[in-house]
Design a protein around this motif. Sequence first.
Motif, PDB file in Angstrom:
ATOM      1  N   ALA A  75       0.820  -1.065  -0.422  1.00 64.85           N
ATOM      2  CA  ALA A  75       0.271   0.061   0.134  1.00 64.85           C
ATOM      3  C   ALA A  75       0.554   1.341   0.544  1.00 64.85           C
ATOM      4  O   ALA A  75       0.449   1.845  -0.609  1.00 64.85           O
ATOM      5  N   PHE A  76       1.887   1.074   0.699  1.00 62.27           N
ATOM      6  CA  PHE A  76       2.951   2.453   0.731  1.00 62.27           C
ATOM      7  C   PHE A  76       3.820   2.622  -0.050  1.00 62.27           C
ATOM      8  O   PHE A  76       4.086   4.004  -0.345  1.00 62.27           O
ATOM      9  N   ALA A  77       3.511   1.338  -1.522  1.00 64.57           N
ATOM     10  CA  ALA A  77       4.196   1.911  -2.101  1.00 64.57           C
ATOM     11  C   ALA A  77       3.462   2.672  -3.356  1.00 64.57           C
ATOM     12  O   ALA A  77       3.834   2.851  -4.698  1.00 64.57           O
ATOM     13  N   TYR A 110       8.545  -3.360  -3.833  1.00 64.70           N
ATOM     14  CA  TYR A 110       8.247  -4.113  -4.501  1.00 64.70           C
ATOM     15  C   TYR A 110       9.284  -5.707  -4.258  1.00 64.70           C
ATOM     16  O   TYR A 110       8.395  -6.786  -4.512  1.00 64.70           O
ATOM     17  N   ILE A 111       9.738  -5.528  -4.778  1.00 68.85           N
ATOM     18  CA  ILE A 111      11.780  -6.267  -4.831  1.00 68.85           C
ATOM     19  C   ILE A 111      11.215  -7.034  -3.699  1.00 68.85           C
ATOM     20  O   ILE A 111      11.664  -8.059  -3.201  1.00 68.85           O
ATOM     21  N   PHE A 112      11.684  -6.528  -2.522  1.00 65.86           N
ATOM     22  CA  PHE A 112      11.641  -6.627  -0.978  1.00 65.86           C
ATOM     23  C   PHE A 112      10.288  -7.247  -0.428  1.00 65.86           C
ATOM     24  O   PHE A 112      10.210  -8.232   0.647  1.00 65.86           O
ATOM     25  N   TYR A 113       9.491  -6.573  -0.902  1.00 68.45           N
ATOM     26  CA  TYR A 113       8.117  -7.452  -0.274  1.00 68.45           C
ATOM     27  C   TYR A 113       7.340  -8.454  -1.427  1.00 68.45           C
ATOM     28  O   TYR A 113       7.132  -8.699  -0.675  1.00 68.45           O
ATOM     29  N   ALA A 114       7.189  -8.646  -2.106  1.00 65.44           N
ATOM     30  CA  ALA A 114       7.500  -9.674  -3.196  1.00 65.44           C
ATOM     31  C   ALA A 114       8.639 -11.128  -2.737  1.00 65.44           C
ATOM     32  O   ALA A 114       8.330 -11.963  -2.199  1.00 65.44           O
ATOM     33  N   PHE A 149       1.894  -7.379  -9.496  1.00 65.34           N
ATOM     34  CA  PHE A 149       3.297  -7.557  -9.013  1.00 65.34           C
ATOM     35  C   PHE A 149       4.679  -7.701 -10.195  1.00 65.34           C
ATOM     36  O   PHE A 149       5.255  -7.007  -9.944  1.00 65.34           O
ATOM     37  N   LEU A 150       4.561  -8.828 -10.477  1.00 65.35           N
ATOM     38  CA  LEU A 150       5.659  -9.307 -11.038  1.00 65.35           C
ATOM     39  C   LEU A 150       5.508  -8.320 -12.885  1.00 65.35           C
ATOM     40  O   LEU A 150       6.600  -7.448 -13.102  1.00 65.35           O
ATOM     41  N   LEU A 151       4.637  -7.069 -13.140  1.00 62.64           N
ATOM     42  CA  LEU A 151       4.511  -7.153 -14.104  1.00 62.64           C
ATOM     43  C   LEU A 151       4.591  -5.917 -13.938  1.00 62.64           C
ATOM     44  O   LEU A 151       5.898  -4.600 -14.625  1.00 62.64           O
ATOM     45  N   TYR A 152       4.355  -5.184 -12.530  1.00 62.55           N
ATOM     46  CA  TYR A 152       4.599  -3.598 -12.039  1.00 62.55           C
ATOM     47  C   TYR A 152       5.933  -3.984 -11.228  1.00 62.55           C
ATOM     48  O   TYR A 152       6.616  -2.643 -11.811  1.00 62.55           O
ATOM     49  N   MET A 153       6.460  -4.264 -11.033  1.00 61.70           N
ATOM     50  CA  MET A 153       8.170  -4.777 -11.518  1.00 61.70           C
ATOM     51  C   MET A 153       9.037  -4.068 -12.160  1.00 61.70           C
ATOM     52  O   MET A 153       9.268  -3.421 -12.205  1.00 61.70           O
ATOM     53  N   GLY A 154       8.609  -4.655 -13.792  1.00 63.06           N
ATOM     54  CA  GLY A 154       9.011  -4.870 -14.627  1.00 63.06           C
ATOM     55  C   GLY A 154       9.352  -3.427 -14.889  1.00 63.06           C
ATOM     56  O   GLY A 154       9.726  -2.074 -15.392  1.00 63.06           O
ATOM     57  N   SER A 155       7.799  -3.065 -15.042  1.00 62.14           N
ATOM     58  CA  SER A 155       7.489  -1.329 -15.281  1.00 62.14           C
ATOM     59  C   SER A 155       8.170  -0.737 -14.918  1.00 62.14           C
ATOM     60  O   SER A 155       9.278   0.507 -15.171  1.00 62.14           O
ATOM     61  N   ILE A 366       9.006 -10.865  13.965  1.00 61.36           N
ATOM     62  CA  ILE A 366       9.196  -9.637  13.477  1.00 61.36           C
ATOM     63  C   ILE A 366      10.404  -9.019  12.924  1.00 61.36           C
ATOM     64  O   ILE A 366      10.321  -7.909  12.471  1.00 61.36           O
ATOM     65  N   VAL A 367      11.138 -10.022  14.129  1.00 60.16           N
ATOM     66  CA  VAL A 367      12.826  -9.727  13.139  1.00 60.16           C
ATOM     67  C   VAL A 367      12.848  -9.352  11.717  1.00 60.16           C
ATOM     68  O   VAL A 367      13.204  -8.644  11.462  1.00 60.16           O
ATOM     69  N   VAL A 368      12.763 -10.735  11.152  1.00 58.21           N
ATOM     70  CA  VAL A 368      12.125 -11.316   9.855  1.00 58.21           C
ATOM     71  C   VAL A 368      12.204  -9.633   9.417  1.00 58.21           C
ATOM     72  O   VAL A 368      12.290  -9.301   9.014  1.00 58.21           O
ATOM     73  N   SER A 369      10.287  -9.264   9.479  1.00 59.51           N
ATOM     74  CA  SER A 369      10.003  -8.439   9.098  1.00 59.51           C
ATOM     75  C   SER A 369      10.424  -7.237   9.014  1.00 59.51           C
ATOM     76  O   SER A 369      10.891  -5.956   7.997  1.00 59.51           O
ATOM     77  N   PHE A 370      11.716  -6.214  10.100  1.00 53.98           N
ATOM     78  CA  PHE A 370      12.344  -5.752  10.162  1.00 53.98           C
ATOM     79  C   PHE A 370      12.892  -5.849   9.440  1.00 53.98           C
ATOM     80  O   PHE A 370      13.962  -4.598   8.541  1.00 53.98           O
ATOM     81  N   ALA A 371      13.968  -6.646   9.438  1.00 57.23           N
ATOM     82  CA  ALA A 371      15.311  -6.816   8.523  1.00 57.23           C
ATOM     83  C   ALA A 371      14.787  -6.870   6.899  1.00 57.23           C
ATOM     84  O   ALA A 371      15.557  -5.889   6.357  1.00 57.23           O
ATOM     85  N   VAL A 372      13.178  -7.253   6.772  1.00 60.73           N
ATOM     86  CA  VAL A 372      12.787  -6.819   5.236  1.00 60.73           C
ATOM     87  C   VAL A 372      12.636  -5.223   4.760  1.00 60.73           C
ATOM     88  O   VAL A 372      13.632  -4.874   4.071  1.00 60.73           O
TER      89      VAL A 372
END
Lengths: 427, 289
Positions: A75-77, A110-114, A149-155, A366-372
């Motif tokens: 959503a923030f993207a 998109y890269i990291f959240y995907a 997601f995939l196509l938008y990453m390309g765009s 939570i740690v992994v979420s923040f690491a991303v």
Amino acid sequence: MNREENTGFLKFIMYELKPKGKLLTPFNIISMITILAAVVILVIRFTSGLGSVGHASQERPWGLWINFNVITGVAFAGGAFVVTFMVYILGLEKYRPIVRATVLYALLAYIFYAGALLLDLGRPWKVINPIIGNSFGISSVLFLVAWHFLLYMGSLFIEFFPTVTEWISLKPQRRFFASLTLGVVIFGIALSTLHQSGLGALFLMAKPKIHPLWYSEFIPILFFLSSIFAGLSLVIVLETIGQRVFGKNMSFLNKSSHRDIMLSLSRICTISMFVYFFMTVLVFLHGKNFQYLNTLWGSWYLVEVLGFVLFPCILFLFGYRRLNIKLVRIGAVLTIIGIILNRLNISTIAYHWYDSALHFPTWMEIVVSFAVIFLQILVFRAIVRRMPVYTESPSWVVEEKQIRSITVKDKLFKLNTRREKWKVSAE
Amino acid sequence: MSVDRRNFLKALGIAGSTLAMGKSFGSPPVSKSDTEFFGILYDSTLCVGCQACETACAEKYGFPLPETVPAAGELRETNEARRVVINCYNTSKGEMYMRRACNHCNNPACASACLTKAMLKTDGGPVIWREEKCMGCRSCMISCPFDIPKFEYNSPNPKINKCRMCYELLLEGEKPVCVENCPAEALLFGKRRDLIEIARTRIYSEPDKYYHEIYGENEVGGTGVLYISSVPFKELGLRTDLGNKSYPEYNKTFLYSVPLVLILWPAFLLGLHSAFVQGKNKKQKEEES
């Protein structure tokens, strides 16, 4: 490229690969520790299963990584599609200075959240199934979201690529990719519309499990609308931080227009948030949900809608009216909290609301979420320090643009004179 | 063939009257329930809670045998090692049993949520999960109104576990093992249409014994597994607030709008672009010249 150029290029890359800026800052240390811890946790996750690190259960199948990183983070993207819409479609050149940072942020998001989605998939080695092969579940909303997601990453990558070419001085490639921009922007806006709302549509079939205050058939529309001001609020925060951190290297235009842009964004936020608020009220009335207001869930709902939608909306309004950028920033932060609340309410908190026990993620999740998130920030910083995101484009780009505009003018002039000729002959 | 006005109006009239009176002219009713699905009928009044179905299922698929017995007030759940459970409930007519397993919906939410078609509604009726397709996204679990698909959270190569109505046995013309092994004949296997008739017959012939509804006849658009009992289904832990609409219908509006948005949005945006940007450029040029 001859050999000399080749070695020059290699040297350049080697130079650019070196870390820039101080290494041992508090932020770097905290983020590195988090990322290292996340790596360890992920090793455990992939050897002994999701249950060994997370709290996801049979009743609540999606844990923090999907509900927070993917559904909330995307959503923030949304800022990218709004800003590119304003600059490339409406031609509002005022917002040009923030385009690159916004697009870069969205691309990385998109890269990291995907990527976070991959961590949460039970069988990530099958992730290719909906993309190639004969396993297209075309009736699935998630199928649509995955493709988009995939196509938008390309765009987004194509939208951002001119900046990369300016960094490594690829003149012809820059011209080619810049010429694609309008096309991919239009494509990207259509994709964004659909996958931002699609993230909401994922929950359409969970009707009996989501509290009626949060479930409605209009979830997709609400998700789309809220992604507009979610993205813009994040742009406001991002630009504020950007000014602090990268301020001294920023181009003059970027610096001088900052205040003006922030205020204009807050105006757009006010309008879009009010529309969203209005829609929420309509949905509430339409669902005849009055009886829930007296419950604890009702108060929680009011906190979200009044405290984190209507209140920041008013802050944005006052910020814009009184030219008070501080109010705008507070409004943006509150909006971001509100969006996190809204997405988590639908996906986690009010999901299976009739369960007696509250659901909390584990510290490892939570740690992994923040690491991303940290990883995304680190890569963002690394790119901003090297490529002309906030700084001015190299001089050859400006020259090329001038040459191009002259040739375009020349062509137009010729065209116009020809038209005049036609006019004469028609008479 | 040329179309003149007379012919056109004639065709229009015929088409219109057919549409308006199609039913009265005796055209066959078209509905989804025409498809002959196999199903299971569970009669709660006959069930003795012996767990023979649970044991047979566990033995057939290599899961641990049940260790707990159904007890009133204690809810047992299907999980990654248990595809069917029998629960006991304190009801207005004493202790009653209820079965819990996949209901094999006519139009299943899980299959429509699956982006790899790993979850599949087969022609015969069983909803099956296919390991080679699944990527473990668990949106089937989010979508299933009955919370039936279960995921192996503690495995590096996790699978989704749910009843598959012994799909392979059905292909060989046999019955599911739970039905085969039920000593009380509380479970019946057959064509869904026949099962509904049997259920109705039972209800009508003993109107005082049965609660006058068949759970699953219309719920979530109809399910393959049907339930009858002597008490309202709510007392037996079945959800009665799910509605009669099939769950994929909730997605329909959104999915139908996708191609529309993909076609109309870019056209609209291009129009906006030419109105705002190109128009502005032209104006500038005119001013300059």
